[in-house]
Design an enzyme around this catalytic site. Structure first.
Site, PDB file in Angstrom:
ATOM      1  N   ASP A  27     -10.013  -7.239   4.210  1.00 20.78           N
ATOM      2  CA  ASP A  27      -9.408  -8.587   4.406  1.00 20.78           C
ATOM      3  C   ASP A  27      -9.595  -9.381   2.935  1.00 20.78           C
ATOM      4  O   ASP A  27     -10.698  -8.869   2.310  1.00 20.78           O
ATOM      5  CB  ASP A  27     -10.162  -9.234   5.588  1.00 20.78           C
ATOM      6  CG  ASP A  27      -9.283 -10.737   5.804  1.00 20.78           C
ATOM      7  OD1 ASP A  27      -8.300 -10.722   5.233  1.00 20.78           O
ATOM      8  OD2 ASP A  27      -9.805 -11.593   6.624  1.00 20.78           O
ATOM      9  N   HIS A  76      -2.351  -6.778  -2.298  1.00 18.79           N
ATOM     10  CA  HIS A  76      -2.462  -5.332  -1.765  1.00 18.79           C
ATOM     11  C   HIS A  76      -2.586  -3.997  -2.604  1.00 18.79           C
ATOM     12  O   HIS A  76      -3.177  -3.227  -2.275  1.00 18.79           O
ATOM     13  CB  HIS A  76      -1.131  -5.545  -0.790  1.00 18.79           C
ATOM     14  CG  HIS A  76      -0.986  -6.406   0.194  1.00 18.79           C
ATOM     15  ND1 HIS A  76      -1.878  -6.919   0.904  1.00 18.79           N
ATOM     16  CD2 HIS A  76      -0.142  -7.077   0.528  1.00 18.79           C
ATOM     17  CE1 HIS A  76      -1.810  -7.865   1.788  1.00 18.79           C
ATOM     18  NE2 HIS A  76      -0.594  -8.127   1.690  1.00 18.79           N
ATOM     19  N   LEU A  92     -14.766  14.730   7.159  1.00 19.66           N
ATOM     20  CA  LEU A  92     -14.334  13.480   7.381  1.00 19.66           C
ATOM     21  C   LEU A  92     -13.145  13.139   8.027  1.00 19.66           C
ATOM     22  O   LEU A  92     -12.244  13.753   7.501  1.00 19.66           O
ATOM     23  CB  LEU A  92     -14.581  12.638   5.961  1.00 19.66           C
ATOM     24  CG  LEU A  92     -14.225  11.097   6.187  1.00 19.66           C
ATOM     25  CD1 LEU A  92     -15.333  10.244   6.822  1.00 19.66           C
ATOM     26  CD2 LEU A  92     -14.308  10.411   4.816  1.00 19.66           C
TER      27      LEU A  92
HETATM   28  C1  FPP Z   1      -5.768  -8.048   4.414  1.00 18.83           C
HETATM   29  O1  FPP Z   1      -5.688  -9.022   3.465  1.00 18.83           O
HETATM   30  C2  FPP Z   1      -5.178  -6.589   4.129  1.00 18.83           C
HETATM   31  C3  FPP Z   1      -3.961  -6.400   4.545  1.00 18.83           C
HETATM   32  C4  FPP Z   1      -3.317  -6.954   5.521  1.00 18.83           C
HETATM   33  C5  FPP Z   1      -3.418  -4.999   4.024  1.00 18.83           C
HETATM   34  C6  FPP Z   1      -4.585  -3.646   3.676  1.00 18.83           C
HETATM   35  C7  FPP Z   1      -3.763  -2.804   3.084  1.00 18.83           C
HETATM   36  C8  FPP Z   1      -4.058  -2.135   1.847  1.00 18.83           C
HETATM   37  C9  FPP Z   1      -5.052  -2.488   1.057  1.00 18.83           C
HETATM   38  C10 FPP Z   1      -2.988  -1.214   1.315  1.00 18.83           C
HETATM   39  C11 FPP Z   1      -3.356   0.332   1.337  1.00 18.83           C
HETATM   40  C12 FPP Z   1      -3.879   0.728   2.445  1.00 18.83           C
HETATM   41  C13 FPP Z   1      -4.181   2.024   2.679  1.00 18.83           C
HETATM   42  C14 FPP Z   1      -4.743   2.614   3.822  1.00 18.83           C
HETATM   43  C15 FPP Z   1      -3.830   3.190   1.447  1.00 18.83           C
HETATM   44  P1  FPP Z   1      -4.797 -10.259   3.569  1.00 18.83           P
HETATM   45  O2  FPP Z   1      -3.400  -9.982   3.100  1.00 18.83           O
HETATM   46  O3  FPP Z   1      -4.697 -10.844   5.100  1.00 18.83           O
HETATM   47  O4  FPP Z   1      -5.466 -11.287   2.790  1.00 18.83           O
HETATM   48  P2  FPP Z   1      -5.833 -12.975   3.082  1.00 18.83           P
HETATM   49  O5  FPP Z   1      -6.478 -12.961   4.174  1.00 18.83           O
HETATM   50  O6  FPP Z   1      -6.557 -13.230   1.630  1.00 18.83           O
HETATM   51  O7  FPP Z   1      -4.426 -13.480   3.209  1.00 18.83           O
END
Ligand code: FPP
Length: 251
Positions: free
Chosen positions: A21, A38, A132
């Site tokens: 997050d 992201h 893993l």
């Molecule tokens: C949460 O941050 C994150 C996500 C919803 C996406 C996670 C995805 C990645 C890191 C991309 C790559 C993943 C893989 C497995 C290769 P948020 O957008 O909710 O952040 P905020 O709470 O600060 O708005």
């Protein structure tokens, strides 16, 4: 001393789940659009997989996209899907080299066909790997998973393949998307939020929870090792007393 050297290799959690997050907030801090966060989150994914492998974690489950995330702006959803597919495709060689098996959990019906097809190829290419198991929760919601399990169990009862008296925790486990995985031992959430957000509700019954203020793109190997060290310093009692744990050592 290196953090990794402080880890007791005989008490490493088998299954670690991570709520990644804070990408959006990280990007905002730099005056950039959310998708920039992201994109930078991918590096943290790589760090986490390597760190988990280094300490001997057997199962790592990452919450990449929830059923609720479909409600985000269309452009963000599209970028996330493309990023997921391209990152996992790019990492395929590394996954094979490091003996990592990829699997996905969630409601696959909602995923774009191209994403599913690309992911299935990596899943197929890594299916015999053993060190893993990397599980990506994609279009995942824990309550939906449980509803789905109820439906499938009920169908078996109606078809007389299963008797109501036979339904126990094992049967329920076996009908969850995570049926091949052990219970979660440690759940980590970054960005300072202290919520579970519909992630692995059944599977975390006895998990230790680790919350850190680090925003996901900044999450490093050392942050992962710190979470493991904190886990090792806690006493997991599973409802027993400390004295019982000391004498039976049954954890
Ligand atoms: C949460 O941050 C994150 C996500 C919803 C996406 C996670 C995805 C990645 C890191 C991309 C790559 C993943 C893989 C497995 C290769 P948020 O957008 O909710 O952040 P905020 O709470 O600060 O708005």
């Amino acid at each position: 001393m290196d953090l990794i050297a402080q880890i007791d290799k005989t008490k490493v959690p088998h299954h670690v789940a991570v709520i990644m997050d804070g990408n959006g907030r990280w990007a905002k801090q730099q005056g950039k659009p959310r998708v920039y966060g992201h994109k930078n989150g991918v590096k943290a994914v790589r760090e986490t997989i390597n760190a988990a492998g280094n300490v001997g974690v057997k199962a790592l489950t990452l919450y990449a996209f929830s059923t609720e995330n479909w409600n985000r702006p269309k452009a963000e959803v599209k970028t996330l899907m493309t990023l997921l597919l391209s990152s996992l495709k790019n990492e395929a060689k590394e996954l094979i080299k490091n003996d990592i098996k990829l699997q996905i959990i969630g409601n696959q019906e909602n995923l774009p066909k191209s994403v599913l097809k690309g992911l299935k190829k990596v899943i197929e290419d890594t299916k015999n790997n053993k060190s893993l198991t990397l599980t990506i929760a994609l279009s995942y919601g824990s309550r939906e998973e449980i509803v789905n399990a109820f439906k499938n169990i009920s169908k078996k009862v109606v078809n007389k393949e299963l008797r109501v008296e036979e339904i126990d925790e094992n049967i329920i486990n076996n009908h969850l998307y995570t049926f091949t995985l052990p219970d979660v031992d440690l759940m980590i959430r970054t960005s300072g939020e202290k919520r579970i957000s519909n992630f692995l509700l059944w599977q975390i019954a006895y998990a230790e929870l680790h919350f850190t203020n680090v925003l996901w793109p900044d999450f490093s190997k050392n942050d992962f090792y710190n979470a493991i060290l904190e886990y090792q310093n806690r006493e997991r009692r599973f409802g027993k007393t400390s004295e019982q744990i000391e004498t039976t050592n049954e954890i």
